[in-house]
Design an enzyme around this catalytic site. Sequence first.
Site, PDB file in Angstrom:
ATOM      1  N   CYS A   1     -22.262  12.790  18.826  1.00 24.09           N
ATOM      2  CA  CYS A   1     -22.423  13.404  17.502  1.00 24.09           C
ATOM      3  C   CYS A   1     -21.708  14.752  17.452  1.00 24.09           C
ATOM      4  O   CYS A   1     -21.634  15.458  18.446  1.00 24.09           O
ATOM      5  CB  CYS A   1     -23.894  13.590  17.187  1.00 24.09           C
ATOM      6  SG  CYS A   1     -24.659  12.035  16.719  1.00 24.09           S
TER       7      CYS A   1
ATOM      8  N   CYS B   1     -21.941  14.995  11.780  1.00 23.95           N
ATOM      9  CA  CYS B   1     -23.086  14.074  11.916  1.00 23.95           C
ATOM     10  C   CYS B   1     -24.367  14.843  11.603  1.00 23.95           C
ATOM     11  O   CYS B   1     -25.257  14.342  10.907  1.00 23.95           O
ATOM     12  CB  CYS B   1     -23.188  13.513  13.334  1.00 23.95           C
ATOM     13  SG  CYS B   1     -21.805  12.470  13.845  1.00 23.95           S
TER      14      CYS B   1
ATOM     15  N   GLU C   1       0.846  -1.187   0.000  1.00 25.90           N
ATOM     16  CA  GLU C   1       0.000   0.000   0.000  1.00 25.90           C
ATOM     17  C   GLU C   1       0.881   1.236   0.000  1.00 25.90           C
ATOM     18  O   GLU C   1       2.080   1.166   0.285  1.00 25.90           O
ATOM     19  CB  GLU C   1      -0.960  -0.012   1.191  1.00 25.90           C
ATOM     20  CG  GLU C   1      -0.293   0.001   2.529  1.00 25.90           C
ATOM     21  CD  GLU C   1      -1.322  -0.092   3.675  1.00 25.90           C
ATOM     22  OE1 GLU C   1      -0.920  -0.565   4.733  1.00 25.90           O
ATOM     23  OE2 GLU C   1      -2.473   0.323   3.509  1.00 25.90           O
ATOM     24  N   GLU C   2       0.264   2.352  -0.316  1.00 27.41           N
ATOM     25  CA  GLU C   2       0.966   3.636  -0.347  1.00 27.41           C
ATOM     26  C   GLU C   2       1.562   3.914   1.041  1.00 27.41           C
ATOM     27  O   GLU C   2       0.930   3.625   2.057  1.00 27.41           O
ATOM     28  CB  GLU C   2      -0.100   4.696  -0.684  1.00 27.41           C
ATOM     29  CG  GLU C   2       0.338   6.112  -0.637  1.00 27.41           C
ATOM     30  CD  GLU C   2      -0.867   7.076  -0.757  1.00 27.41           C
ATOM     31  OE1 GLU C   2      -0.656   8.260  -0.485  1.00 27.41           O
ATOM     32  OE2 GLU C   2      -1.982   6.647  -1.096  1.00 27.41           O
TER      33      GLU C   2
ATOM     34  N   HIS D   1     -20.360   7.123  21.368  1.00 30.72           N
ATOM     35  CA  HIS D   1     -20.289   8.099  20.275  1.00 30.72           C
ATOM     36  C   HIS D   1     -21.012   9.401  20.643  1.00 30.72           C
ATOM     37  O   HIS D   1     -22.133   9.374  21.122  1.00 30.72           O
ATOM     38  CB  HIS D   1     -20.911   7.517  19.008  1.00 30.72           C
ATOM     39  CG  HIS D   1     -21.007   8.519  17.892  1.00 30.72           C
ATOM     40  ND1 HIS D   1     -19.896   9.007  17.230  1.00 30.72           N
ATOM     41  CD2 HIS D   1     -22.075   9.152  17.345  1.00 30.72           C
ATOM     42  CE1 HIS D   1     -20.289   9.884  16.312  1.00 30.72           C
ATOM     43  NE2 HIS D   1     -21.607   9.988  16.367  1.00 30.72           N
TER      44      HIS D   1
ATOM     45  N   ASP E   1      -5.059   0.365   7.751  1.00 27.22           N
ATOM     46  CA  ASP E   1      -5.097  -0.600   8.865  1.00 27.22           C
ATOM     47  C   ASP E   1      -6.404  -0.573   9.625  1.00 27.22           C
ATOM     48  O   ASP E   1      -6.420  -0.708  10.842  1.00 27.22           O
ATOM     49  CB  ASP E   1      -3.981  -0.263   9.892  1.00 27.22           C
ATOM     50  CG  ASP E   1      -2.739  -1.064   9.598  1.00 27.22           C
ATOM     51  OD1 ASP E   1      -2.829  -1.992   8.783  1.00 27.22           O
ATOM     52  OD2 ASP E   1      -1.689  -0.763  10.185  1.00 27.22           O
TER      53      ASP E   1
ATOM     54  N   ASP F   1     -10.991   1.028  14.283  1.00 21.02           N
ATOM     55  CA  ASP F   1      -9.547   1.259  14.127  1.00 21.02           C
ATOM     56  C   ASP F   1      -9.221   2.260  13.031  1.00 21.02           C
ATOM     57  O   ASP F   1      -8.336   2.022  12.217  1.00 21.02           O
ATOM     58  CB  ASP F   1      -8.826  -0.059  13.804  1.00 21.02           C
ATOM     59  CG  ASP F   1      -8.855  -1.025  14.955  1.00 21.02           C
ATOM     60  OD1 ASP F   1      -9.386  -0.649  16.005  1.00 21.02           O
ATOM     61  OD2 ASP F   1      -8.373  -2.150  14.814  1.00 21.02           O
TER      62      ASP F   1
END
Length: 201
Positions: free
Chosen positions: A146, A150, A55-56, A144, A115, A105
């Site tokens: 907002c 959101c 990957e980059e 979570h 990743d 992640d």
Amino acid sequence: SVVIQECYVQNTAREYAKLYAAEAEPLEGFGEVPEIIPIFLIHRPANNIPYATVEEELVGEFVKYSVKDGKEVNFLRRDSEAGQKCCTFQHWVYEKTNGNLLVTDLQGVGMKLTDVGIATLAKGYKGFKGNCSFSFIEQFRALHQCNEYCEMLGLKSLRATHQKQRKATSTKSKSLPNSSTVKKMVPKKAREPRDFISSEH
């Protein structure tokens, strides 16, 4: 193999990120949207490790924008634009899949992410099983908060729905994080139903 699974997970998450970008980019004031970089599988038959990924390379400060177990408070997640947009991306995917799938992640340099993981409910989602425990979905729902992104996307607050579900599933308390961990992570007042109305604004 783990490597093939990793590729599959990241590229699946990348497809969601593209859909998210298509919906968010046209919104006035949304600005740049995080992207998940592609990961390619290469097969090296002569090598002892026959599969590898390419990957980059991301150059710059590598930051984790979402935390696996919710115990760690990550200020860059809350305070940076990329961090907030990553949290909104998680909320968007959660809502799009009716709470069956969550991209976890989220980490990378600026708006370029790599990743990543995916958590699905125990049965998987449309036959797709992620590489993270579905308890991440529970924690995401509980933790979570907002933000303005959101709101721009018109996502529904998870606090009110979480409260309803907790009442409905109070008999099956096994599926919820134990109350002591919730107390530590969620300020008491946010858990009183009467505060939801005021906290929405």
